[in-house]
Motif scaffolding. Structure first.
Motif, short mmCIF file in Angstrom:
data_model
loop_
_atom_site.label_atom_id
_atom_site.label_comp_id
_atom_site.label_asym_id
_atom_site.label_seq_id
_atom_site.Cartn_x
_atom_site.Cartn_y
_atom_site.Cartn_z
N VAL A 161 -10.94 66.63 50.96
CA VAL A 161 -9.84 66.78 50.01
C VAL A 161 -10.44 66.70 48.62
CG1 VAL A 161 -7.68 65.77 49.15
CG2 VAL A 161 -8.22 65.66 51.61
N GLU A 162 -10.16 67.71 47.81
CA GLU A 162 -10.63 67.72 46.41
C GLU A 162 -9.57 67.07 45.55
OE1 GLU A 162 -11.42 71.67 44.93
OE2 GLU A 162 -11.44 70.98 42.85
N MET A 163 -9.99 66.18 44.71
CA MET A 163 -9.02 65.40 43.96
C MET A 163 -9.43 65.28 42.48
SD MET A 163 -7.25 62.70 43.10
CE MET A 163 -7.63 61.60 41.76
N HIS A 164 -8.47 65.49 41.62
CA HIS A 164 -8.68 65.31 40.18
C HIS A 164 -7.55 64.48 39.61
CE1 HIS A 164 -11.77 68.35 40.36
NE2 HIS A 164 -10.95 69.06 41.09
N ILE A 165 -7.91 63.59 38.76
CA ILE A 165 -6.92 62.71 38.13
C ILE A 165 -6.03 63.52 37.18
CG2 ILE A 165 -6.65 60.73 36.58
CD1 ILE A 165 -9.52 59.88 37.68
N LEU A 200 -15.19 74.24 44.85
CA LEU A 200 -14.81 73.61 46.12
C LEU A 200 -13.44 74.03 46.65
CD1 LEU A 200 -15.86 69.88 45.54
CD2 LEU A 200 -17.27 71.82 46.23
N SER A 201 -12.53 74.39 45.76
CA SER A 201 -11.12 74.50 46.15
C SER A 201 -10.85 75.42 47.34
CB SER A 201 -10.27 74.98 44.98
OG SER A 201 -10.28 74.04 43.95
N ASP A 202 -11.58 76.54 47.42
CA ASP A 202 -11.28 77.49 48.50
C ASP A 202 -11.70 76.97 49.87
OD1 ASP A 202 -13.98 77.88 47.45
OD2 ASP A 202 -14.13 79.55 48.85
N LYS A 203 -12.49 75.90 49.89
CA LYS A 203 -12.93 75.33 51.17
C LYS A 203 -12.27 73.99 51.46
CE LYS A 203 -15.75 78.67 52.11
NZ LYS A 203 -15.43 79.60 53.23
N ALA A 204 -11.49 73.48 50.51
CA ALA A 204 -10.88 72.16 50.68
C ALA A 204 -9.67 72.22 51.62
CB ALA A 204 -10.43 71.64 49.31
N GLU A 205 -9.43 71.11 52.31
CA GLU A 205 -8.20 71.00 53.12
C GLU A 205 -6.99 70.94 52.21
OE1 GLU A 205 -8.22 70.90 56.55
OE2 GLU A 205 -10.38 71.27 56.31
N ALA A 206 -7.18 70.32 51.06
CA ALA A 206 -6.11 70.19 50.07
C ALA A 206 -6.75 69.93 48.72
CB ALA A 206 -5.18 69.04 50.44
#
Ligand code: DQA
Length: 153
Positions: free
Chosen positions: A98-102, A117-123
């Motif tokens: 999961v890619e996460m940004h504050i 990363l986003s195109d490979k992230a689950e969310a």
């Protein structure tokens, strides 16, 4: 069987709480990890946490996670927008993430809109403040479909 979740934070996130608080808030990284650990108890999950300001150290930590960690929650910081190496490491170890940004990266400078990363992230989570870690951990514990068996089981 509890899920093992690895929370990775990239460069400058060690400064959380004092770094540009108008953007990132006043919660420290220690607070974030302590909250995630207590949250995990109710989710039958275990939290490991790693922060580094060095790209290669993050790649090494991901390699060490192979076969051990079920899901990665990663805030790659500025490496989001630059790092093919971290992308390749995540894909190489075959751990869902999961890619996460504050902050809401889409409401900031143009260069922050690009993620490797986003195109490979689950969310992808962004703009929820540090609550985004809480959301990511719950999602990682309950909803991410696991890819591989843990080596230690
Ligand atoms: C960040 C956003 C990135 O653009 C920035 O470089 C960071 C933090 C965030 O959590 O909002 O270091 O990933």
């Amino acid at each position: 069987m509890s899920r093992r979740i690895l929370i990775i934070n990239g460069p400058n996130l060690n400064l959380l709480g004092t770094r540009e608080p108008h953007i990132y808030g006043s919660t420290t990284l220690d607070d974030v990890i302590a909250l995630a650990k207590s949250q995990a108890k109710g989710l039958d999950a275990e939290i490991e946490a790693f922060q580094s300001n060095h790209e290669g150290a993050i790649v090494d930590r991901l390699h060490a996670a192979r076969g051990v960690v079920d899901v990665v929650v990663i805030n790659p910081g500025a490496y989001t927008h630059t790092s093919v190496a971290i992308r390749d490491a995540l894909l190489g170890v075959e751990i869902p993430f999961v890619e996460m940004h504050i902050s809401n990266v889409h409401a900031r400078e143009e260069f922050r809109k690009k993620s490797y990363l986003s195109d490979k992230a689950e969310a992808v989570i962004c703009g929820l403040g540090t609550f985004g870690y809480t959301a990511a951990v719950e999602f990682a514990a309950k909803h991410v479909k696991l890819k591989s068996k843990k080596a230690h089981l």
